[in-house]
Design an enzyme around this catalytic site. Structure first.
Site, PDB file in Angstrom:
ATOM      1  CE1 TYR A  24      -3.561   2.641   0.390  1.00 21.79           C
ATOM      2  CE2 TYR A  24      -2.572   3.190   2.505  1.00 21.79           C
ATOM      3  CZ  TYR A  24      -3.470   3.462   1.492  1.00 21.79           C
ATOM      4  OH  TYR A  24      -4.281   4.578   1.586  1.00 21.79           O
ATOM      5  NE  ARG A  64      -3.312   7.334  -3.591  1.00 21.53           N
ATOM      6  CZ  ARG A  64      -4.288   6.836  -2.827  1.00 21.53           C
ATOM      7  NH1 ARG A  64      -5.539   6.903  -3.235  1.00 21.53           N
ATOM      8  NH2 ARG A  64      -4.017   6.274  -1.661  1.00 21.53           N
ATOM      9  CE1 TYR A 121      -4.368  10.380   8.404  1.00 26.09           C
ATOM     10  CE2 TYR A 121      -4.043   8.480   6.990  1.00 26.09           C
ATOM     11  CZ  TYR A 121      -4.844   9.213   7.834  1.00 26.09           C
ATOM     12  OH  TYR A 121      -6.118   8.791   8.118  1.00 26.09           O
ATOM     13  NE  ARG A 155      -9.720  11.657   6.153  1.00 30.08           N
ATOM     14  CZ  ARG A 155      -8.983  10.627   6.522  1.00 30.08           C
ATOM     15  NH1 ARG A 155      -9.283   9.415   6.074  1.00 30.08           N
ATOM     16  NH2 ARG A 155      -7.953  10.786   7.325  1.00 30.08           N
ATOM     17  CD  GLU A 213     -11.279   1.654   3.517  1.00 29.74           C
ATOM     18  OE1 GLU A 213     -11.262   2.145   2.376  1.00 29.74           O
ATOM     19  OE2 GLU A 213     -10.261   1.248   4.113  1.00 29.74           O
TER      20      GLU A 213
END
Length: 404
Positions: free
Chosen positions: A196, A203, A271, A284, A394
């Site tokens: 990830y 990305r 983050y 979000r 999730e």
């Protein structure tokens, strides 16, 4: 504006939006049998819903959840035969349905209402829908080139392919408002680095210099970081697959695409490095407002406050916290703070959700919490690794609101 129906094997929502009828449906097979038998049962159930709602032939975006990669070719053949020339943009997501069936189907239809709707189909990877001077491109099942290895390079390859699919239909990559990133073995290591984290690194590199939805965020400073709503979730195997929704709105200056952040959570792109050397680049949620209406695309949301996982090991508490986070994200208070007063929503304004559960044993617990809070909302429950080892659930979805 929003009507929900639940019946044996199917749940669906009907939304009258921008003078157009939208039908969001989830179907699971009612019995057992072969993949073909179960698939036809689910697909015919959805077909009957659209016939009843007067939106036959309007399915434009579809996700099919299946338990193993080996079933993908057969499933694709079944679905292509079923739809013929009316193929939706379809992603085959290798995540076992929690109820033990061989597949579950989530379908989005955009049918004729008072406004004119034009649907153009380009196989099962892209569908364009045009209405009210808005052009939506639904893109699905985008994978990297076969000769590319390593998550970083595979992500760059798949995103490049997605950019090409969009460009072929005259839409820039900067018009993407919603993305899905399905990554096999998402929390496993590759060369000593979590897979990830490699996706996040790619990305970040691919998004560099892309000014998403520039000019569509009234009141945001030009320096603000804008990214699409997105989900990054695990699936079986080691593959990678992307999907997206992009929107062209050059002739609609009244349309606002506003990225939303949660007042109770740190923005994912802020983050710290201990979570990922390159932070996840997504909003979000993305609120798309047009006059008195808003559609809110809710990203994959989990049991996080600030930047920390809360309630580790407790699936029930994590599910409740996740729904609390979504409730705060789409609330009137938060929409007002983002410059969209009057367009806030409540949990009852959700039209459909997906619930990703890490452990099969937690399915009934998560389902009970969701049913208690959300009632007969159409829901898909699938087994999938979440991007942090201590996250068990999730949830993503779509909400709709109308200014009173």
């Amino acid at each position: 504006m929003l009507r929900k129906v639940s019946r044996d094997g199917c749940g669906y929502s009907v939304v009258e939006l921008y003078d157009v009828r939208h039908v969001l449906a989830v179907a699971v097979p009612r019995g057992g049998g072969s993949l073909e038998v179960q698939a036809h049962d689910a697909l015919r159930t959805i077909e009957a819903v659209h016939a009843e709602e007067g939106t036959r032939g309007s399915i434009v975006h579809q996700a099919v959840f299946i338990p193993t990669p080996e079933l993908v070719p057969q499933c694709r053949e079944i679905i292509r035969d079923f739809y013929g020339d009316e193929q939706p943009a379809t992603s085959y997501v290798v995540q076992p349905p929690c109820d033990g069936k061989l597949l579950a189907v989530e379908a989005m239809g955009v049918g004729r209402g008072m406004g004119e709707v034009r649907i153009e189909r380009f196989g099962d990877q892209a569908v364009r829908v045009t209405h009210n001077a808005l052009s939506w491109l639904h893109c699905a099942n985008v994978t990297p080139r076969d000769d590319v290895t390593g998550v970083y390079n595979q992500t760059i390859s798949a995103m490049s392919r997605m950019r090409g699919v969009l460009a072929k239909r005259g839409i820039g990559f900067d018009r993407v408002i919603r993305m899905w990133n399905y990554l096999g073995s998402i929390v496993e290591d590759e060369g000593g680095v979590q897979r990830y984290k490699e996706l996040n690194r790619a990305r970040t590199a691919f998004f560099e210099g892309v000014h998403f939805l520039r000019g569509c965020q009234a009141g945001l400073p030009s320096s603000a970081e804008v990214y699409p709503a997105a989900t990054g979730i695990g699936m079986q195997g080691t593959g990678l697959m992307l999907g997206c929704i992009a929107l062209a709105m050059d002739d609609r200056p009244d349309v606002v695409a506003m990225p939303l952040e949660n007042p109770n959570q740190t923005a994912a792109f802020h983050y710290g490095a201990r979570y990922s050397p390159k932070s996840p680049k997504f909003a979000r949620a993305m609120a798309l407002s047009c006059g008195a209406f808003a559609t809110i695309f809710v990203s994959g949301t989990a049991s996080i406050l600030g930047a920390e996982t809360v309630h580790p090991g407790d699936a029930e508490a994590q599910t409740r916290q996740t729904l609390d986070n979504i409730e705060a994200l789409i609330s009137e208070r938060n929409l007002r703070q983002h410059g969209l007063p009057g367009l806030g929503a409540r949990l009852e304004d959700l039209g459909m959700i997906r619930v990703y559960v890490k452990r099969q044993d937690d399915y009934e617990t998560a389902r009970a919490v969701c049913r208690a809070r959300l009632g007969d909302l159409p829901m898909v429950f699938a087994i999938a690794d979440v991007c942090r080892p201590d996250l068990l659930v999730e949830i993503e979805g779509m909400a709709f609101s109308r200014r009173k």
